[in-house]
Design an enzyme around this catalytic site. Structure first.
Site, mmCIF file in Angstrom:
data_model
loop_
_atom_site.group_PDB
_atom_site.id
_atom_site.type_symbol
_atom_site.label_atom_id
_atom_site.label_comp_id
_atom_site.label_asym_id
_atom_site.label_seq_id
_atom_site.Cartn_x
_atom_site.Cartn_y
_atom_site.Cartn_z
ATOM 1 N N THR A 34 -8.815 -5.678 3.569
ATOM 2 C CA THR A 34 -8.688 -4.790 2.406
ATOM 3 C C THR A 34 -9.642 -5.334 1.356
ATOM 4 O OG1 THR A 34 -6.357 -4.318 2.869
ATOM 5 C CG2 THR A 34 -7.146 -3.886 0.629
ATOM 6 N N GLU A 89 -10.371 3.922 3.291
ATOM 7 C CA GLU A 89 -9.427 4.609 2.417
ATOM 8 C C GLU A 89 -9.814 4.296 0.980
ATOM 9 O OE1 GLU A 89 -5.434 5.315 5.079
ATOM 10 O OE2 GLU A 89 -5.364 3.804 3.484
ATOM 11 N N GLU A 128 -9.136 3.964 -2.646
ATOM 12 C CA GLU A 128 -7.930 3.761 -3.437
ATOM 13 C C GLU A 128 -8.257 3.025 -4.734
ATOM 14 O OE1 GLU A 128 -4.468 2.305 -1.432
ATOM 15 O OE2 GLU A 128 -5.196 2.870 0.564
ATOM 16 N N ASP A 178 0.852 -1.191 0.000
ATOM 17 C CA ASP A 178 0.000 0.000 0.000
ATOM 18 C C ASP A 178 0.886 1.240 0.000
ATOM 19 O OD1 ASP A 178 -2.506 1.295 0.042
ATOM 20 O OD2 ASP A 178 -2.278 1.712 2.175
ATOM 21 N N ARG A 216 1.233 16.938 12.434
ATOM 22 C CA ARG A 216 2.546 17.581 12.537
ATOM 23 C C ARG A 216 2.487 19.096 12.341
ATOM 24 N NH1 ARG A 216 3.512 13.013 9.571
ATOM 25 N NH2 ARG A 216 3.344 14.161 7.612
ATOM 26 N N HIS A 221 -4.336 14.055 0.441
ATOM 27 C CA HIS A 221 -4.501 13.221 1.626
ATOM 28 C C HIS A 221 -3.286 13.339 2.547
ATOM 29 C CE1 HIS A 221 -5.472 9.775 4.156
ATOM 30 N NE2 HIS A 221 -4.283 9.252 3.872
ATOM 31 N N GLN A 258 -3.665 2.404 14.920
ATOM 32 C CA GLN A 258 -2.535 2.898 14.128
ATOM 33 C C GLN A 258 -1.761 3.978 14.872
ATOM 34 O OE1 GLN A 258 -3.694 4.238 10.238
ATOM 35 N NE2 GLN A 258 -1.654 4.937 9.681
ATOM 36 N N ASP A 296 -8.862 0.228 1.617
ATOM 37 C CA ASP A 296 -7.915 -0.237 2.629
ATOM 38 C C ASP A 296 -8.422 0.231 3.998
ATOM 39 O OD1 ASP A 296 -5.572 -1.605 3.382
ATOM 40 O OD2 ASP A 296 -4.502 0.281 3.587
ATOM 41 N N GLU A 344 -10.098 12.527 7.195
ATOM 42 C CA GLU A 344 -10.019 13.846 6.571
ATOM 43 C C GLU A 344 -11.377 14.544 6.531
ATOM 44 O OE1 GLU A 344 -7.489 14.054 2.811
ATOM 45 O OE2 GLU A 344 -8.003 11.940 2.971
ATOM 46 N N TYR A 362 2.193 2.877 15.135
ATOM 47 C CA TYR A 362 2.866 3.106 13.849
ATOM 48 C C TYR A 362 4.276 3.681 13.972
ATOM 49 C CZ TYR A 362 2.378 8.218 13.398
ATOM 50 O OH TYR A 362 2.489 9.578 13.539
ATOM 51 N N LYS A 401 -3.860 -2.050 9.772
ATOM 52 C CA LYS A 401 -4.140 -2.159 8.346
ATOM 53 C C LYS A 401 -4.220 -3.608 7.880
ATOM 54 C CE LYS A 401 -3.450 2.266 6.907
ATOM 55 N NZ LYS A 401 -4.117 2.981 5.826
ATOM 56 N N ARG A 414 -7.772 3.733 12.952
ATOM 57 C CA ARG A 414 -6.942 4.907 13.194
ATOM 58 C C ARG A 414 -6.384 4.965 14.612
ATOM 59 N NH1 ARG A 414 -5.651 6.168 8.110
ATOM 60 N NH2 ARG A 414 -7.457 6.739 6.850
#
Length: 423
Positions: A262, A204, A206, A131, A147, A138, A245, A238, A368, A249, A258, A242
């Site tokens: 999928t 997600e 994709e 992935d 961040r 995104h 994760q 996917d 998002e 992560y 994850k 969250r």
């Protein structure tokens, strides 16, 4: 390029996902659950095993490739065989084409089946699953959340397609329900983690590139060569936990968050069907290194949408975007994957990364859309959502719009079941 007409009338409707221009490959299940390769045409499917038995198509010569419940043996033959079979199927199914199928009532009864009467299985055996994180909007949104705006994109992001190795074992076909994952959770005010069901389950949106022919260990491939290795594309969700994760992560990336599911669409749309819809990746702030530079357009103009339906209620479309929003193409991702010597194999699956547009209603993940849960969305049922609840069904859809025809992928759907109690 306009509609190529078929003697199967349902394929000629402008809204049909499966005109003669498409001919996507899949695997249908018979009454005993055995799988057989097929193509979709209008509201019907054509059993490729039957055509192969009758000698109407001949991909593998003396070695049949459509007598197994997956497409891998056909994909492994390479681009010349893909082109020959596609041309032959087009001739057999075209209005005014070869009547070896349309003029044989017994063969028609054996080979032509209504899509409504069959269940679709996994179209190919997934070798490995990787992935990527290749959608700029995104990546920017997520980076701002965690961040800050000044450090939204990691310093390598504009130079390299970032990715991680996922789990092939839990890639499932559309219509497969799955349980909410359990995992370690740690809130910002918790001294130590706890174990339990994910509370921030996400999607997600994709695209998935399906590798048709592989590469040898230690042998890099160019972007042009990588493009020729790709057999076709699927829709891909996917699913992401969250909160699991967020705790796991760092420093190595996603793991359990994850690995639980999928979902892919049941139809692999061949690259040949997408050729009229090629488009270019965006202009770059930094020139990419030579091994990642593209010889031509490598993205596709594919309209995408996400719909969410609470259990027993109507769906709400919560996002609409387009595959042309990606910063890196699948061919670039594949070339990068092989650049260090990684062997790529028939059936490998490459997730594009979450596809998001600029506007809120064009974002491809609830993280998002709801800005990490701070801005709930309202559904047509009157309910609101920040993340997914048990019983929710999410459906991805995608289509290229041509002159009087549509190239579709079929729905990519999954439903959330309650978490399994453990321990």
């Amino acid at each position: 390029m306009g509609l190529n007409k078929s003697w199967i009338e349902s394929a000629n409707a402008a809204e049909s996902q499966f005109p003669l221009n498409n001919l996507p490959y899949g695997v249908f299940l018979d009454e005993d659950g055995a799988g057989s390769p097929c193509v979709a045409i209008g509201d019907m499917i054509v059993d490729l095993g039957v055509l192969e038995d009758e000698g109407l198509i001949d991909a593998g010569g003396e070695d049949p490739v459509f007598d197994v419940p997956f497409l891998n043996e056909f994909m492994d033959l390479g681009k010349d065989a893909w082109a020959e079979v596609r041309a032959r199927l087009t001739d057999l199914l075209a209005e005014g084409g070869d009547d070896a199928l349309s003029g044989n009532s017994d063969l028609l009864e054996a080979a032509l089946i209504a899509q409504a009467d069959v269940q679709m299985g996994m179209p190919f055996v997934v070798g490995e699953y990787t992935d990527f994180y290749a959608g700029r909007n995104h990546a920017t949104n997520v980076g701002i959340m965690f961040r800050g705006k000044e450090n939204a994109l990691p310093p390598n992001w504009l130079h390299i397609p970032i990715g991680y190795n996922g789990r092939a074992s839990t890639v499932v076909v559309s219509g497969t329900d799955f349980h909410r994952p359990n995992g370690q959770l740690k809130g910002p005010n918790d001294a130590v983690p706890s174990f339990g069901p994910c509370k921030r389950l996400d999607i997600e949106l994709e695209m998935g590139a399906v590798v048709g022919t592989g590469s040898a260990m230690g042998k890099p491939v160019s972007v042009a060569e990588a493009d020729e290795m790709i057999f076709g594309y699927v829709l891909l969700n996917d699913w992401s936990a969250r909160d699991i994760q967020a705790w796991e992560y760092q420093p190595l990336g996603p793991f359990q968050a994850k690995a639980f599911a999928t979902t892919i669409s049941p139809w692999v749309v061949p690259k040949a069907a997408l050729e009229p819809f090629r488009c270019s990746t965006p202009e770059r702030e930094f020139e990419l290194l030579p091994y990642l530079q593209e010889p031509g357009p490598m993205l596709y103009n594919i309209d995408l949408e996400v719909a969410l339906a609470p259990e027993g209620k109507d769906e709400t479309v919560i996002s609409r975007t387009n595959y042309n929003e990606m910063y890196y193409s699948s061919a670039q991702q594949l070339a990068h994957h092989a650049s260090g010597g990684c062997e790529m194999s028939t059936g490998d699956l490459l997730g594009s990364g979450t596809i998001s547009g600029v506007e809120k209603d064009q974002r491809g993940a609830l993280l998002e859309i709801t800005w990490a849960g701070a801005e709930p969305i309202e559904l047509e049922s009157g309910e609101s959502r920040t993340f997914l609840e048990d019983g929710d069904t999410v459906t991805l859809r995608g289509a290229c719009k041509g002159d009087g025809f549509t190239i579709g992928f079929g729905d990519c759907t999954g439903k959330i079941l309650p978490a399994v109690k453990f321990p």
